[in-house]
Design a protein around this motif. Structure first.
Motif, PDB file in Angstrom:
ATOM      1  N   ALA A  30      20.478  -2.751   3.978  1.00 43.46           N
ATOM      2  CA  ALA A  30      21.179  -2.902   2.701  1.00 43.46           C
ATOM      3  C   ALA A  30      21.886  -1.601   2.323  1.00 43.46           C
ATOM      4  O   ALA A  30      22.990  -1.617   1.781  1.00 43.46           O
ATOM      5  CB  ALA A  30      20.204  -3.325   1.610  1.00 43.46           C
ATOM      6  N   GLY A  31      21.261  -0.477   2.636  1.00 38.75           N
ATOM      7  CA  GLY A  31      21.841   0.826   2.321  1.00 38.75           C
ATOM      8  C   GLY A  31      23.127   1.112   3.070  1.00 38.75           C
ATOM      9  O   GLY A  31      23.975   1.864   2.593  1.00 38.75           O
ATOM     10  N   LYS A  33      25.192  -1.298   3.828  1.00 40.27           N
ATOM     11  CA  LYS A  33      26.028  -2.442   3.457  1.00 40.27           C
ATOM     12  C   LYS A  33      26.041  -3.560   4.500  1.00 40.27           C
ATOM     13  O   LYS A  33      27.059  -4.207   4.730  1.00 40.27           O
ATOM     14  CB  LYS A  33      27.468  -1.997   3.150  1.00 40.27           C
ATOM     15  CG  LYS A  33      27.568  -0.873   2.132  1.00 40.27           C
ATOM     16  CD  LYS A  33      27.308  -1.371   0.736  1.00 40.27           C
ATOM     17  CE  LYS A  33      27.690  -0.367  -0.323  1.00 40.27           C
ATOM     18  NZ  LYS A  33      26.631   0.513  -0.747  1.00 40.27           N
ATOM     19  N   TRP A  37      22.184  -6.763   2.051  1.00 48.23           N
ATOM     20  CA  TRP A  37      23.017  -6.271   0.969  1.00 48.23           C
ATOM     21  C   TRP A  37      24.019  -7.337   0.585  1.00 48.23           C
ATOM     22  O   TRP A  37      24.571  -7.985   1.475  1.00 48.23           O
ATOM     23  CB  TRP A  37      23.751  -4.997   1.425  1.00 48.23           C
ATOM     24  CG  TRP A  37      24.645  -4.424   0.397  1.00 48.23           C
ATOM     25  CD1 TRP A  37      24.287  -3.581  -0.605  1.00 48.23           C
ATOM     26  CD2 TRP A  37      26.038  -4.639   0.240  1.00 48.23           C
ATOM     27  NE1 TRP A  37      25.355  -3.253  -1.381  1.00 48.23           N
ATOM     28  CE2 TRP A  37      26.467  -3.913  -0.870  1.00 48.23           C
ATOM     29  CE3 TRP A  37      26.972  -5.408   0.895  1.00 48.23           C
ATOM     30  CZ2 TRP A  37      27.772  -3.914  -1.329  1.00 48.23           C
ATOM     31  CZ3 TRP A  37      28.279  -5.414   0.456  1.00 48.23           C
ATOM     32  CH2 TRP A  37      28.663  -4.665  -0.643  1.00 48.23           C
ATOM     33  N   PRO A  38      24.341  -7.616  -0.659  1.00 46.02           N
ATOM     34  CA  PRO A  38      23.861  -7.018  -1.899  1.00 46.02           C
ATOM     35  C   PRO A  38      22.725  -7.804  -2.553  1.00 46.02           C
ATOM     36  O   PRO A  38      22.484  -7.653  -3.739  1.00 46.02           O
ATOM     37  CB  PRO A  38      25.106  -7.060  -2.787  1.00 46.02           C
ATOM     38  CG  PRO A  38      25.740  -8.383  -2.413  1.00 46.02           C
ATOM     39  CD  PRO A  38      25.480  -8.519  -0.918  1.00 46.02           C
ATOM     40  N   CYS A  52      11.937  -2.335  -4.497  1.00 44.99           N
ATOM     41  CA  CYS A  52      12.098  -3.334  -3.440  1.00 44.99           C
ATOM     42  C   CYS A  52      10.902  -4.289  -3.333  1.00 44.99           C
ATOM     43  O   CYS A  52      10.809  -5.052  -2.370  1.00 44.99           O
ATOM     44  CB  CYS A  52      12.363  -2.663  -2.099  1.00 44.99           C
ATOM     45  SG  CYS A  52      10.951  -1.730  -1.458  1.00 44.99           S
TER      46      CYS A  52
END
Length: 118
Positions: A30-31, A33, A37-38, A52
């Motif tokens: 997710a970090g 992208k 994510w999102p 989280c």
């Protein structure tokens, strides 16, 4: 033959599905992208903030036992199927939600006035 873990995240009345490589951390993905994510809430990525925190709906039997960070932060919620996504490396299908979670129980302070004498 290598399996590709499928991830399903329940959020906002919808199910967001995607695939990840084996031995993947969802917060790391997710970090940068990539899925999830999102759709995944996260912050520190180090097992300290609890952002989280997720309830595992399916696939918990394939996860390793909770580590000390999860035990410290989640406590009794581990028995309800809660885990910290930042502490998990995914190798199997997983379904989770971050909605309607039971709040963390804060230790009661010494200043509680629950007992009064008359």
């Amino acid at each position: 033959m290598q399996t590709v873990p499928k991830i399903a995240i329940h959020s906002g009345g919808q199910i967001h599905e995607g695939e990840v490589k084996e031995n993947t951390n969802l917060v790391v993905r997710a970090g940068i992208k990539q899925f999830p994510w999102p759709h995944l809430k996260y912050r520190c990525g180090m097992g300290q903030c609890g952002t989280c925190t997720s309830r595992i709906l399916k696939g918990a039997e394939h996860l390793p036992p909770p580590n000390w960070k999860e035990q410290k932060l989640l406590g009794e919620r581990l028995a309800l199927g809660y885990r910290l996504c930042c502490q998990l490396w995914i190798n199997h299908d997983l379904e989770l939600t971050q909605e309607n979670l039971v709040p963390a129980v804060r230790p009661s302070g010494a200043g509680d006035a629950s007992c009064t004498s008359s």
